[in-house]
Design a protein around this motif. Structure first.
Motif, PDB file in Angstrom:
ATOM      1  N   ARG A 178     -47.285  71.111  14.389  1.00  0.00           N
ATOM      2  CA  ARG A 178     -46.541  71.925  15.353  1.00  0.00           C
ATOM      3  C   ARG A 178     -45.715  72.989  14.619  1.00  0.00           C
ATOM      4  O   ARG A 178     -45.499  74.080  15.110  1.00  0.00           O
ATOM      5  N   SER A 227     -40.056  67.152  15.668  1.00  0.00           N
ATOM      6  CA  SER A 227     -40.533  66.530  16.888  1.00  0.00           C
ATOM      7  C   SER A 227     -41.539  67.471  17.515  1.00  0.00           C
ATOM      8  O   SER A 227     -41.670  68.622  17.114  1.00  0.00           O
ATOM      9  N   GLU A 262     -41.411  68.874  20.170  1.00  0.00           N
ATOM     10  CA  GLU A 262     -40.821  69.925  20.998  1.00  0.00           C
ATOM     11  C   GLU A 262     -40.182  71.051  20.194  1.00  0.00           C
ATOM     12  O   GLU A 262     -40.009  72.138  20.704  1.00  0.00           O
ATOM     13  N   THR A 263     -39.802  70.779  18.954  1.00  0.00           N
ATOM     14  CA  THR A 263     -39.028  71.786  18.237  1.00  0.00           C
ATOM     15  C   THR A 263     -39.845  73.041  18.008  1.00  0.00           C
ATOM     16  O   THR A 263     -41.033  72.996  17.775  1.00  0.00           O
ATOM     17  N   ARG A 264     -39.195  74.154  18.109  1.00  0.00           N
ATOM     18  CA  ARG A 264     -39.867  75.424  17.884  1.00  0.00           C
ATOM     19  C   ARG A 264     -39.183  76.197  16.771  1.00  0.00           C
ATOM     20  O   ARG A 264     -39.354  77.405  16.669  1.00  0.00           O
ATOM     21  N   ALA A 284     -46.617  66.423  14.460  1.00  0.00           N
ATOM     22  CA  ALA A 284     -45.302  67.051  14.437  1.00  0.00           C
ATOM     23  C   ALA A 284     -45.230  68.103  13.319  1.00  0.00           C
ATOM     24  O   ALA A 284     -44.648  69.173  13.497  1.00  0.00           O
TER      25      ALA A 284
END
Lengths: 335, 322
Positions: free
Chosen positions: A222, B262, B264-266, A219
């Motif tokens: 990312r 998370s 998915e977060t961008r 995470a």
């Protein structure tokens, strides 16, 4: 296009296992890193992810020659790093710094903050007077969000997050082009972790530093990485741009890794793929594809031949049967 | 409603040190019904482990002491129990697993003997029967070749296998309550997924109530029914898991949830909670979170906020909600 800042080619590190009656005979090899190649551009963040024992930290250490590679080539700003002599290497290291995971172990408890941060300045004689040294350290502390008035304090007077900031200030001191960050936020609490990640991003924007960001926390990766390299048992299994990797991981291990991350959302479907078994010991690596004993789609071919890293639509994947798997979007529920 | 299996009421644990008294756990309360699961979440030093250890009266004493409160477990107050009664309880009706399986297991005994020891301590069983029970438990936790594992020493097992063996030991006497303190923190993420899956399955099959202590909100979301959020020794919020993640009420909970990235977060920047956790020796007046809180008012700096029920099964301690 200009040459990348760092080019790593077929890097390996095999640690000997000694034994025999006198305990000096080599009776085996731990293949910690087994033929890893990648590039790092100026100002770029490449994340190296994988589970314990996959060789990511060893790879990071080899880039600075803190661990000597067994074979392979490392080119840094055009220089062949592995052929440099001691003093030439020392000069080169001014441009490459490292931040470690545990800020309790990486700062000497007996040095004041001023001397900790000034150590690279001392080594490379980057100041003319004591006043300049102190000014430079004060400026570095401000850069990492600490109070310059803390110069005379000792590490024990700081929290974990603040200590990691001190370690970052020390790495910044000689003006590096690249910082190897080995799990820099893993020891920190959630609310502090994001502060330090933001700091690293700000510093990159300001100074154009390239990061090799070693982490097991997908995470965080990312957020910070431009490209991501996934390692398993000493080898790269997938290397892709960040969004490409998270949106459609191709390698079965990357897919399992992403689906195993617990998601802070109780409405979400749970891990789709649960791998069987454990990571084998790097002292006894399986033949063929290293991942085949745990792989849900392994075939006979995987047990026999090593899959090369091949290019699939702009990403590199080392799998005989690689196929996209849109994991992140497939399991999202509407909120 | 039936009597809960565990009811903690106004628990206070203080550490008496040379530098002063630390109120590590300061008025914590929650309840857990049989077969249900509760998560305690918070950052280092928030008192979550001290709370967990108090439930079995395992707090290091000195310097720690339970200064007040009640821990009603299955009809008796654990705080008032004498040592023989505690020994009969620990590892029997109530068991605990820790973060690092290597320090839980004894390196000089094989795994089977260690599990059998727990059985023989609490049940009338022959050595052979206890060993058989140990193998049975190892099989239950999904260890391949359990008979061989029982004869292995801890160093011969991988981290994931060790934690499975520890879970087998904890469950050997069929406890009503399992307390798990960061049970997957030391494990790799693919192994963590295996162990969480196992705990979920065992809870369903054996009906064991679980208290899960963790800093990982992802693990909490995955496993528990109710969440207790602690900050600086106090409960700041308690709510059913879905509600907590959907509508966090306390500013600290909100900040904590925001700072967890998370997959998915961008967003370009990670959200943070400014500042740091206060020192245990210099707790702020009033609400302990006020120096880091974006909506702090005068009252927050002087008076401690009470836990206020939200009307839908949760409660939070914030003056903005009173």
């Amino acid at each position: 296009m200009t040459a990348p800042l760092l080019q790593v080619h077929e890097l390996t590190k095999h640690f000997p296992i000694t034994g025999g009656p006198a305990g000096i005979r080599t009776i085996g090899q731990v293949r910690a890193v087994d033929g890893v190649s990648f590039n790092l551009a100026e100002g770029e963040t490449l994340a190296l992810v994988g589970e314990s024992g996959c060789g990511k930290s060893t790879t990071g250490r080899m880039l600075l020659r803190l661990t000597e590679p067994t074979t392979g080539r490392i080119a840094f700003s055009g220089d062949d790093l592995l052929s440099l002599g001691h003093s030439a290497l020392r000069r080169r290291r001014r441009e490459m710094q490292i931040v470690f995971q545990d800020p309790y172990a990486s700062l000497s408890p007996r040095q004041r903050v001023e001397d900790i941060v000034a150590e690279p300045l001392d080594v490379y004689r980057l100041y003319a007077s004591h006043g300049e040294r102190r000014d430079r350290v004060a400026e570095l502390l401000r850069l990492v969000g600490l109070d310059a008035a803390h110069l005379r304090r000792y590490p024990f007077e700081f929290s974990g997050g603040q200590r990691q900031r001190i370690a970052i200030a020390r790495a910044l001191a000689p003006g590096p082009k690249m910082i190897v960050a080995d799990e820099p936020v893993s020891a920190l609490d959630v609310s502090i972790r994001s502060q330090v990640v933001n700091l690293l991003q700000d510093l990159q924007e300001r100074f154009g530093i390239a990061y090799l960001f070693i982490s097991h926390d997908l995470a965080v990766v990312r957020h910070i990485a431009h490209r991501i390299a996934v390692m398993y048992l000493g080898r790269l299994v997938e290397l892709a741009d960040r969004d490409a990797l998270f949106d459609a991981p191709h390698h079965p291990y990357t897919q399992a890794l992403l689906s195993a991350v617990p998601v802070p959302d109780p409405e979400r479907k749970r891990a789709g793929i649960i791998l069987r078994g454990d990571v084998p010991s790097p002292a006894r690596v399986p033949p063929g594809c290293h991942f085949h004993p745990r792989c849900p789609i392994a075939q006979d071919l995987c047990r026999e031949s090593v899959p090369p890293l091949r290019d699939i639509g702009g990403r590199s994947v080392a799998c005989h049967f690689a196929a996209p798997f849109p994991i992140a979007t497939a399991s999202t529920s509407p909120r | 409603m039936s009597e809960p299996l565990l009811a903690v009421d106004d628990l206070r644990v203080h550490l008496f040190t040379n530098r002063g008294v630390v109120r590590a756990v300061d008025g914590v309360g929650f309840a857990l019904s049989a077969g249900k699961s509760l998560g305690i979440v918070g950052e280092s030093g928030c008192g979550k482990t001290m709370t967990a250890l108090s439930l079995m009266r395992l707090i290091p004493s000195p310097p720690a002491r339970i200064v007040s409160g009640r821990i009603m477990f299955d009809g008796e107050d654990v705080v008032a129990l004498d040592e023989p009664r505690l020994r009969a309880l620990r590892g029997n009706a109530m068991a605990m697993i820790y973060q690092d399986p290597m320090t839980t297991l004894n390196p000089v005994f094989n795994v089977g003997e260690q599990i059998a020891e727990a059985v023989r301590l609490h049940r009338q069983a022959s050595r052979a029967a206890a060993l058989a029970r140990a193998v049975e438990m190892l099989e239950l936790v999904g260890i391949p070749d359990p008979a061989r594992c029982a004869q292995s020493y801890p160093h011969q097992l991988s981290g994931g296998m060790r934690q499975r063996a520890v879970i087998a030991m904890a469950l050997a006497c069929h406890p009503k309550l399992l307390i798990a303190d960061e049970p997957t923190t030391a494990l790799d993420v693919t192994i963590q997924a295996q162990v969480l899956d196992l705990m979920r399955r065992l809870q369903r099959e054996l009906g064991t109530a679980i208290i899960l202590i963790t800093h990982d909100l992802g693990v909490i979301a995955d496993l528990v029914d109710t969440v207790v959020v602690m900050y600086a020794g106090k409960v700041v919020e308690r709510a059913p898991v879905r509600q907590l993640f959907a509508v966090p009420r306390h500013p600290y909970t909100q900040g904590l949830l925001r700072s967890v990235p998370s997959l998915e977060t961008r967003e370009h920047r990670m959200r943070t909670i400014e500042g740091t956790v206060p020192s245990a020796y210099a707790m702020p007046q009033g609400c302990r979170f006020h120096p880091r809180c974006g909506i702090a008012r005068d009252v927050c700096r002087t008076d401690e906020p009470p836990l206020v029920p939200d009307g839908v099964g949760g409660e939070a301690a914030c003056w903005a909600l009173v």
